[in-house]
Enzyme design. Structure first.
Site, mmCIF file in Angstrom:
data_model
loop_
_atom_site.group_PDB
_atom_site.id
_atom_site.type_symbol
_atom_site.label_atom_id
_atom_site.label_comp_id
_atom_site.label_asym_id
_atom_site.label_seq_id
_atom_site.Cartn_x
_atom_site.Cartn_y
_atom_site.Cartn_z
ATOM 1 N N ASP A 1 -5.703 18.920 25.821
ATOM 2 C CA ASP A 1 -5.979 19.819 24.693
ATOM 3 C C ASP A 1 -7.463 19.893 24.402
ATOM 4 O O ASP A 1 -7.991 20.968 24.104
ATOM 5 C CB ASP A 1 -5.225 19.369 23.426
ATOM 6 N N LYS B 1 -0.648 17.154 20.029
ATOM 7 C CA LYS B 1 -1.247 16.012 19.333
ATOM 8 C C LYS B 1 -0.239 15.358 18.385
ATOM 9 O O LYS B 1 -0.206 14.140 18.244
ATOM 10 C CB LYS B 1 -2.501 16.474 18.572
ATOM 11 N N ARG C 1 -11.180 27.503 25.139
ATOM 12 C CA ARG C 1 -10.686 28.621 24.301
ATOM 13 C C ARG C 1 -11.761 29.099 23.345
ATOM 14 O O ARG C 1 -11.906 30.288 23.077
ATOM 15 C CB ARG C 1 -9.454 28.165 23.506
ATOM 16 N N SER D 1 -1.364 23.365 21.200
ATOM 17 C CA SER D 1 -2.509 22.506 20.868
ATOM 18 C C SER D 1 -2.131 21.577 19.698
ATOM 19 O O SER D 1 -2.301 20.352 19.779
ATOM 20 C CB SER D 1 -3.701 23.397 20.491
ATOM 21 N N HIS E 1 0.890 17.737 8.928
ATOM 22 C CA HIS E 1 -0.296 18.375 9.492
ATOM 23 C C HIS E 1 -0.507 19.721 8.810
ATOM 24 O O HIS E 1 0.432 20.489 8.649
ATOM 25 C CB HIS E 1 -0.100 18.597 11.002
HETATM 26 N N1 URA Z 1 -5.694 23.330 15.299
HETATM 27 C C1 URA Z 1 -5.561 22.798 16.537
HETATM 28 O O1 URA Z 1 -5.491 21.591 16.695
HETATM 29 N N2 URA Z 1 -5.481 23.648 17.587
HETATM 30 C C2 URA Z 1 -5.543 24.982 17.467
HETATM 31 O O2 URA Z 1 -5.456 25.679 18.450
HETATM 32 C C3 URA Z 1 -5.692 25.520 16.166
HETATM 33 C C4 URA Z 1 -5.762 24.661 15.099
#
Ligand code: URA
Length: 433
Positions: free
Chosen positions: A161, A187, A168, A183, A82
């Site tokens: 999320d 995932k 946010r 966050s 990621h």
């Molecule tokens: N990418 C995400 O998935 N969440 C965040 O808070 C920042 C970058």
């Protein structure tokens, strides 16, 4: 339990218990709280922070609010990578086929372009016919038989999320390290891989503007992943300038294919570093052995052939991988020329990403279509010496509506100064294991 008790505790910088965090996250997922209650909690966390234990619990609870992907039917070690997002950051398209050709199973769910940054799913869809929305069964089958599949992330991953992120975005609480870490990691944990590699970017074209914040975020995410039983690694890499040459989907596919054809450039360096770190974790081998394997997968074309196999399995025209002239072309192009002589000292990736968006190569709203064939091809990097009239980059476009604005924005994004030398940013700053 009532949310006001939790808000009181966080306002007073007290630690929340696991039960309290679970109550908050599940309430968010089920829409049980008012928006002002959720935003008060987010602001209290953004200001007063969380301990590593609190952040780990928050992450695990968020992951559990959606589907936990089960990859157990796939034999062998499953890995995922990621990137925290950047400009011309196309490592996935190179890393996935390299590792799959070396026997690491790559089951990857990716996102679309967001803000000023590009998205892997949009880039793959620049390959004529490539489907990113195949069924979960086909995804698992492709990973099992070919060794890799990249699809778009489904809506039911880490449901909490999605809701927290939207909140946010409008409450100025995006820039909070525990909130970003939970966050991203919620995932990743829900995606089911055994190994997770994080490419954490810092610089003008990244979320984290400083090395210090990127290091803090990396250490926290590695800790969370290890606490959840995953093999973890984070590479902290520079986004002080675009990583590759192209900014825009087709150009970024081209850049990735060139890495698989043996190109030596910053995109290749970061992609190979990611492959080496994942291979070391997957096969328990040393750095030298892993590096040799990665170089061989490129030089004997097994990674390139693997990419073509992946593309074909998802309905794409695999001939494109061997003949890049088959990629869709924009209607027009124009060069942007230097107006002053000197050395390129700064390239603002965020401004270039926004310029690509103005050409139609990114999204203003989630539902906007993306033009794959438009974008910017860079001819300079930090440290390049230029004379007046030298080409800084080429703009590829279909509609000339915003081209003048984009040209001006690019000229502002590329700073040329009358100096002999500039300090080149170090590409890979640190590896956190
Ligand atoms: N990418 C995400 O998935 N969440 C965040 O808070 C920042 C970058």
């Amino acid at each position: 339990m009532v949310i006001q008790e939790l808000l009181d505790k966080k306002r007073l910088k007290k630690e929340l218990t696991d039960n309290e965090i679970s109550f908050f996250v599940n309430g968010v997922a089920k829409d049980e709280f008012k928006d002002y209650e959720v935003s008060a909690m987010l602001m209290a966390i953004a200001i007063n922070g969380m301990t590593d234990r609190e952040t780990t619990t928050l992450t695990l609870e968020m992951a559990k609010t959606g589907e936990m992907v089960d990859l157990s039917k796939i034999d062998g070690v499953k890995a995922d990578k990621h990137s925290t997002g950047g400009i011309s950051d196309t490592t996935t398209l190179a890393v996935v086929p390299i590792l799959a050709s070396l026997g690491v199973k790559m089951a990857k769910m990716s996102g679309r372009s967001l803000g000023f940054t590009g998205g892997t799913v949009d880039k793959l869809e620049a390959i004529d016919g490539y489907k990113t929305d195949i069924s979960k069964d086909d995804f698992i089958k492709n990973v099992q038989t070919i060794g890799a599949s990249v699809i778009s992330q489904t809506d039911n991953i880490a449901v909490a999320d999605k809701k927290l992120y939207a909140m946010r975005d409008v409450t100025s609480t995006v820039q909070s390290i525990p909130l970003i870490a939970s966050s991203i990691m919620s995932k990743k944990l829900a995606s089911g891989a055994d190994i997770i590699l994080l490419d954490v970017k810092f610089g003008k074209g990244a979320f984290m503007k400083t090395k210090k914040d990127a290091t803090k975020l990396s250490k926290l995410m590695v800790t969370i992943g290890k606490n959840a039983g995953k093999k973890m690694c984070a590479i902290i890499s520079s986004m002080e300038e675009p990583l590759g040459k192209g900014i825009g989907c087709t150009m970024e596919v081209r850049d990735a294919v060139q890495v698989l054809n043996g190109a030596k450039n910053p995109l290749a360096t970061v992609s190979k570093c990611i492959c080496v770190e994942i291979l070391k974790l997957a096969k328990n081998i040393d750095n030298k052995t892993a590096t040799t394997l990665v170089e061989k997968a490129i030089s004997d074309k097994s990674a390139l052939n693997k990419f073509a196999e992946m593309v074909k399995a998802q309905g794409g025209n695999e001939k494109i991988i061997f003949d890049l002239s088959l990629l869709k072309q924009s209607k027009s192009k124009v060069d942007v020329k230097a107006k002053t002589q000197g050395t390129v000292c700064e390239i603002n990736g965020e401004m270039l990403g926004n310029s690509c968006k103005l050409l139609g190569g990114g999204r203003f709203k989630k539902t906007d279509p993306v033009l794959h064939e438009v974008g910017i091809d860079m001819e300079v990097r930090i440290g390049t010496k230029v004379n007046v009239g030298d080409t800084l980059c080429t703009i590829y476009y279909n509609d000339d509506k915003n081209v003048e604005e984009v040209k001006n924005s690019i000229l502002n994004a590329i700073k040329i100064k009358n100096v002999k030398h500039v300090k080149k940013p170090k590409l890979i700053y640190k590896i956190v294991r």
